[in-house]
Write an enzyme that holds these catalytic residues in place. Structure first.
Site, PDB file in Angstrom:
ATOM      1  N   GLU A 166      51.977 -21.578  45.468  1.00 21.01           N
ATOM      2  CA  GLU A 166      52.162 -21.568  44.015  1.00 21.01           C
ATOM      3  C   GLU A 166      52.781 -22.896  43.543  1.00 21.01           C
ATOM      4  O   GLU A 166      52.449 -23.404  42.477  1.00 21.01           O
ATOM      5  CB  GLU A 166      53.064 -20.382  43.651  1.00 21.01           C
ATOM      6  CG  GLU A 166      52.943 -19.867  42.257  1.00 21.01           C
ATOM      7  CD  GLU A 166      51.642 -19.120  41.951  1.00 21.01           C
ATOM      8  OE1 GLU A 166      50.980 -19.517  40.977  1.00 21.01           O
ATOM      9  OE2 GLU A 166      51.288 -18.170  42.652  1.00 21.01           O
TER      10      GLU A 166
ATOM     11  N   ASN B 240      46.606 -20.205  35.809  1.00 20.22           N
ATOM     12  CA  ASN B 240      45.773 -19.367  36.686  1.00 20.22           C
ATOM     13  C   ASN B 240      44.877 -20.201  37.592  1.00 20.22           C
ATOM     14  O   ASN B 240      43.927 -19.668  38.182  1.00 20.22           O
ATOM     15  CB  ASN B 240      44.918 -18.413  35.839  1.00 20.22           C
ATOM     16  CG  ASN B 240      45.790 -17.388  35.158  1.00 20.22           C
ATOM     17  OD1 ASN B 240      46.719 -16.859  35.760  1.00 20.22           O
ATOM     18  ND2 ASN B 240      45.546 -17.155  33.889  1.00 20.22           N
TER      19      ASN B 240
ATOM     20  N   GLU C 115      49.696 -16.786  26.042  1.00 17.38           N
ATOM     21  CA  GLU C 115      48.460 -17.151  26.743  1.00 17.38           C
ATOM     22  C   GLU C 115      47.241 -17.160  25.811  1.00 17.38           C
ATOM     23  O   GLU C 115      46.196 -16.577  26.107  1.00 17.38           O
ATOM     24  CB  GLU C 115      48.222 -16.208  27.936  1.00 17.38           C
ATOM     25  CG  GLU C 115      47.288 -16.831  28.954  1.00 17.38           C
ATOM     26  CD  GLU C 115      47.285 -16.127  30.304  1.00 17.38           C
ATOM     27  OE1 GLU C 115      48.358 -15.743  30.801  1.00 17.38           O
ATOM     28  OE2 GLU C 115      46.187 -15.991  30.850  1.00 17.38           O
TER      29      GLU C 115
ATOM     30  N   HIS D   4      43.111 -13.654  42.981  1.00 19.21           N
ATOM     31  CA  HIS D   4      43.353 -12.223  42.721  1.00 19.21           C
ATOM     32  C   HIS D   4      42.289 -11.362  43.390  1.00 19.21           C
ATOM     33  O   HIS D   4      42.587 -10.286  43.913  1.00 19.21           O
ATOM     34  CB  HIS D   4      43.362 -11.948  41.207  1.00 19.21           C
ATOM     35  CG  HIS D   4      44.614 -12.408  40.533  1.00 19.21           C
ATOM     36  ND1 HIS D   4      44.629 -12.937  39.257  1.00 19.21           N
ATOM     37  CD2 HIS D   4      45.903 -12.426  40.953  1.00 19.21           C
ATOM     38  CE1 HIS D   4      45.877 -13.252  38.931  1.00 19.21           C
ATOM     39  NE2 HIS D   4      46.666 -12.957  39.941  1.00 19.21           N
TER      40      HIS D   4
ATOM     41  N   LYS E   8      56.421 -12.365  31.352  1.00 22.54           N
ATOM     42  CA  LYS E   8      55.420 -11.355  31.695  1.00 22.54           C
ATOM     43  C   LYS E   8      56.099 -10.273  32.526  1.00 22.54           C
ATOM     44  O   LYS E   8      56.704 -10.567  33.561  1.00 22.54           O
ATOM     45  CB  LYS E   8      54.266 -11.970  32.496  1.00 22.54           C
ATOM     46  CG  LYS E   8      53.309 -12.785  31.634  1.00 22.54           C
ATOM     47  CD  LYS E   8      52.086 -13.209  32.431  1.00 22.54           C
ATOM     48  CE  LYS E   8      51.144 -14.030  31.575  1.00 22.54           C
ATOM     49  NZ  LYS E   8      49.977 -14.516  32.344  1.00 22.54           N
TER      50      LYS E   8
ATOM     51  N   LYS F  90      56.232 -25.055  34.468  1.00 25.13           N
ATOM     52  CA  LYS F  90      56.069 -23.690  33.953  1.00 25.13           C
ATOM     53  C   LYS F  90      56.736 -23.551  32.584  1.00 25.13           C
ATOM     54  O   LYS F  90      56.168 -22.975  31.659  1.00 25.13           O
ATOM     55  CB  LYS F  90      56.660 -22.676  34.940  1.00 25.13           C
ATOM     56  CG  LYS F  90      56.653 -21.267  34.416  1.00 25.13           C
ATOM     57  CD  LYS F  90      55.683 -20.362  35.080  1.00 25.13           C
ATOM     58  CE  LYS F  90      55.434 -19.093  34.246  1.00 25.13           C
ATOM     59  NZ  LYS F  90      54.967 -17.980  35.016  1.00 25.13           N
TER      60      LYS F  90
HETATM   61  N1  GLY Z   1      51.878 -16.434  36.409  1.00 27.45           N
HETATM   62  C1  GLY Z   1      51.139 -16.880  35.301  1.00 27.45           C
HETATM   63  C2  GLY Z   1      51.880 -16.848  34.014  1.00 27.45           C
HETATM   64  O1  GLY Z   1      53.070 -16.662  33.999  1.00 27.45           O
HETATM   65  O2  GLY Z   1      51.282 -16.992  32.985  1.00 27.45           O
END
Ligand code: GLY
Length: 367
Positions: free
Chosen positions: A193, A253, A245, A260, A151, A235
């Site tokens: 996180e 999320n 996604e 957020h 991203k 991750k």
């Molecule tokens: N930080 C969320 C993602 O990388 O999808």
């Protein structure tokens, strides 16, 4: 803070349609970055992008390593901070790329935190329709999250990350020694996180944070290494299963929908991202219990764990109306706001918007 002698780095693979690469995690990696960068054989020129402390302490080491390998290197320092993550800064990067004659086979290195990684990644994604980017994250937040998964993007005056692209890096080089120069508050926020991965995928992360919160905050060798490697395995697994996604990646999320909104309501100044996510995870735990998904003990465990890391679990000053205005603007909101709930530590799923009254009540509980 003691530094560990260099040991063999751990490699965690990411395999996506947009590109496959390794995340390399270890210590003392910056001086040997060429070995881990996965550069194409024709690469001749490299632009290293950095800002603030990493531009002074870490980027020069990366530049030296690349130069010693015979590459032509230019270091470009960009302004520090979220407010500089915009199209004007990116336009300045394009001018540097043009002046340096950065070509299709060449590469961009992002050395620093999430802002640098997002912006350098976006500049690389759009230059000549895409050149290689190597992510060298130096903050805990960037190491366990933003540097991985492709991203990239910048902010507009009307919202965060509204312009961007998926652009998988050529590799991600995580040198844990860089955490020693991070402010303690940023290490704590990064652990918010890390805790997220515990709730959605790996309960061992939660046990480690509960058993050794002080070592985790100090980024003590051993503890932080295991936390980062476990976080990155989560991750990498999620991104490999769902690069764009369409489903599972949305589970990352957890705590972020409200997080957020908390961050935005605080003008991106009051809370660090990981602190806002901590409040969001308290909300998410209460929501998980309220909709019958989780045992009530999830809330106590969440609050105790986050408080043990010195992260906020209450005391929110934003009004419910303010938070709602940001919740509705969430770019992931479709027909309603979607939330991630935790069924039990290590397992999560998405739910569609619960009743507005319940959300109001749970937002109120964060004060
Ligand atoms: N930080 C969320 C993602 O990388 O999808």
């Amino acid at each position: 803070m003691p530094q560990m002698p260099a040991v063999n780095p751990v490699r965690v693979p990411v395999i996506t349609p947009g590109g496959s690469y390794d995340i390399v995690i270890g210590r003392g990696l910056l001086d040997d970055v060429v070995r881990y960068a996965g550069l194409a054989p024709h690469t001749r020129r490299v632009v290293v992008i950095a800002s603030g402390v990493p531009a002074k302490l870490y980027a020069p080491r990366v530049v030296d390593a690349l130069s010693a390998a015979g590459l032509h290197v230019r270091l470009v320092e960009v302004p520090d901070g979220e407010q500089a993550k915009n199209l004007t800064t990116v336009a300045g990067l394009y001018e540097e790329f043009a002046d340096f004659e950065l070509g299709r086979d060449d590469a961009v290195f992002a050395v620093g935190g999430g802002v640098t990684g997002d912006m350098a990644g976006f500049a690389a994604a759009s230059w000549h329709r895409g050149v290689a980017v190597v992510q060298v994250p130096t903050t805990l937040l960037a190491q366990v999250d933003s540097a991985v998964g492709g991203k990239t993007g910048v902010n507009l005056p009307s919202g965060k990350n509204l312009v961007g692209a998926f652009h998988q890096p050529r590799s991600v080089v995580v040198d844990l020694d860089t955490l020693s120069t991070l402010e303690e508050r940023d290490r704590r926020a990064g652990l918010g996180e890390v805790a997220k991965y515990g709730f959605i995928a790996d309960p061992v992360v939660l046990s480690l944070l509960e058993e050794s919160p002080d070592d985790a905050v100090a980024a003590a060798p051993g503890v932080i290494d295991e936390l980062v490697v476990r976080s990155l395995r989560c991750k990498a697994g999620v991104v490999s299963a769902d690069e764009k996604e369409a489903g599972e990646r949305a589970l990352l999320n957890y705590g972020h929908t409200v997080g957020h909104a908390v961050e935005a309501a605080g003008g991106y100044a009051r809370y660090r991202h990981g602190e806002a996510v901590a409040l969001g995870m308290v909300f998410a735990a209460r929501l998980s219990v309220a909709v019958g998904e989780a045992e009530p003990s999830l809330v106590d465990r969440t609050v105790a764990l986050l408080a043990g890391l010195g992260l906020p679990t209450g005391g929110l000053e934003a009004t419910t109306a303010e938070l709602w205005s940001y919740l509705r603007r969430d770019k992931k909101a479709r027909d309603g706001v979607r939330f991630v709930v935790c069924s039990k530590p290590g397992a999560a799923r998405l739910v569609d918007q619960p009743s507005a009254d319940l959300i109001d009540e749970l937002l109120d509980s964060l004060r």
